[in-house]
Design an enzyme around this catalytic site. Structure first.
Site, short mmCIF file in Angstrom:
data_model
loop_
_atom_site.label_atom_id
_atom_site.label_comp_id
_atom_site.label_asym_id
_atom_site.label_seq_id
_atom_site.Cartn_x
_atom_site.Cartn_y
_atom_site.Cartn_z
N ASN A 10 0.89 -1.15 0.03
CA ASN A 10 0.05 -0.09 -0.16
C ASN A 10 0.98 1.17 0.10
O ASN A 10 1.51 1.65 1.10
CB ASN A 10 -1.00 -0.06 1.22
CG ASN A 10 -1.85 1.05 1.31
OD1 ASN A 10 -1.33 2.24 0.71
ND2 ASN A 10 -2.99 0.87 1.69
N GLU A 37 -4.08 1.88 -3.04
CA GLU A 37 -4.08 3.39 -2.66
C GLU A 37 -3.08 4.01 -3.80
O GLU A 37 -2.38 5.00 -3.23
CB GLU A 37 -3.72 3.56 -1.29
CG GLU A 37 -4.90 3.28 -0.25
CD GLU A 37 -4.85 3.99 0.91
OE1 GLU A 37 -5.50 5.24 1.19
OE2 GLU A 37 -4.07 3.79 1.79
N ASP A 148 -3.69 -4.83 0.82
CA ASP A 148 -3.95 -4.44 2.34
C ASP A 148 -5.45 -4.83 2.86
O ASP A 148 -6.53 -4.25 2.20
CB ASP A 148 -4.13 -2.85 2.12
CG ASP A 148 -4.48 -2.17 3.43
OD1 ASP A 148 -4.82 -2.94 4.38
OD2 ASP A 148 -4.36 -0.90 3.56
N ASN A 150 -6.93 -4.43 5.76
CA ASN A 150 -7.46 -3.98 6.94
C ASN A 150 -8.05 -4.86 7.98
O ASN A 150 -9.15 -4.42 8.68
CB ASN A 150 -8.39 -2.90 6.51
CG ASN A 150 -7.80 -1.51 6.06
OD1 ASN A 150 -7.26 -0.83 6.77
ND2 ASN A 150 -8.26 -0.95 4.89
N ASP A 220 -1.33 -6.37 6.20
CA ASP A 220 -1.18 -6.52 4.68
C ASP A 220 -0.62 -8.01 4.66
O ASP A 220 0.51 -8.60 5.07
CB ASP A 220 0.28 -5.70 4.46
CG ASP A 220 -0.17 -4.12 4.47
OD1 ASP A 220 -0.77 -3.70 3.24
OD2 ASP A 220 0.20 -3.56 5.53
N ASP A 249 2.80 4.78 5.01
CA ASP A 249 2.50 4.16 6.32
C ASP A 249 2.55 2.71 6.35
O ASP A 249 2.64 2.27 7.39
CB ASP A 249 1.24 4.65 7.19
CG ASP A 249 0.00 4.81 6.22
OD1 ASP A 249 -0.07 4.66 4.98
OD2 ASP A 249 -0.96 5.03 6.70
#
Length: 259
Positions: A10, A37, A148, A150, A220, A249
């Site tokens: 990401n 992203e 990712d 999440n 991830d 990040d």
């Protein structure tokens, strides 16, 4: 033994992080890197800049938010954008066949907070994903699902289970159950195939010196199918890019598959 390295990263804005991606490709030379992203409309994707490094790209994006891409040394074919049958304007899914592997790249919905509309959308999205992946794994036994997610799979994957618990976003009971249901299709967390220890993360908040204090989460993931489990020779998280100037990040997650 020759291996194929597949990475998930990401980048949190490819416009900002393109120099990082270029440098990382030169250093690590993965066979495939799946990006999330990207935050770029398709016309602005840096296809030619990556081609100069020997990589071809398939991608789908939008301005400011979301966006996913598969960047590979071999050309990607049979490209699928989005979850079939699930209407969604957000650009979160791209799948393609690269060589003898089917690769699905996901930017899973964050969900904001438990109980919100965005959380309900996340659970619906994950349910639709399950239905599609059930078909994909039958059609493509050599399946790799990365991205990712999440979702931190269990308490080893959070810096403090008292902070990240069953009513917290990214670690709630329903989210973890949805991830477990995906893996019950015949998918395996490649990192856990090789590492049992906790405290190794792929995301750290920019705030409160999160990276320096190692206040992170492992969200991830690189999942491999039953057919690839024995061929999965290694998995890791590369923290180095998180230490560069103006980093994402997230750090890249990698898996090695024997050719």
């Amino acid at each position: 033994m020759q291996t194929k390295t597949i990475a998930s990263w990401n980048v949190n804005s490819l416009n900002v992080r393109l120099p990082h991606l270029q440098e990382w490709l030169r250093l690590r030379q993965p066979d495939v890197v799946c990006l999330q992203e990207t935050k770029l409309e398709d016309a602005r994707f840096p296809d030619s800049a990556l081609a100069e490094l020997g990589y071809r790209s398939v991608f789908v994006g939008q301005k400011t938010y979301n966006g996913v891409a598969i960047v590979s040394r071999e050309p990607a074919v049979d490209v699928q954008l989005g979850i079939p049958g699930f209407e969604d304007e957000q650009k979160r899914v791209i799948a393609a066949t690269v060589g003898d592997l089917r690769i699905v790249n996901l930017y899973v919905v964050n969900g904001q907070d438990v109980g919100t509309e965005k959380y309900d959308y996340k659970l619906r999205w994950l349910d639709a994903l399950h239905g599609w992946l059930a078909q994909e794994i039958q059609a493509h036994p050599r399946l790799v699902v990365v991205g990712d997610f999440n979702i931190a799979p269990d308490d080893r994957d959070v810096h403090d289970p008292a902070v990240w618990y069953d009513a917290s976003i990214l670690t709630s009971t329903a989210e973890r159950a949805a991830l477990a249901r995906l893996m019950a299709l015949g998918l395996h967390d490649s990192y856990r195939l090789h590492h049992e220890e906790g405290g190794v993360f792929s995301w750290w908040d920019y705030r409160a010196a999160g990276y320096r204090r190692n206040l992170g989460l492992r969200i991830d993931l690189c999942l491999v199918s039953d057919a690839l489990k024995a061929a999965c020779t290694g998995a890791s998280i590369d923290r180095e890019p998180r230490e560069w100037d103006r980093p994402s990040d997230h750090a890249p997650a990698l898996v090695q598959i024997a050719r």
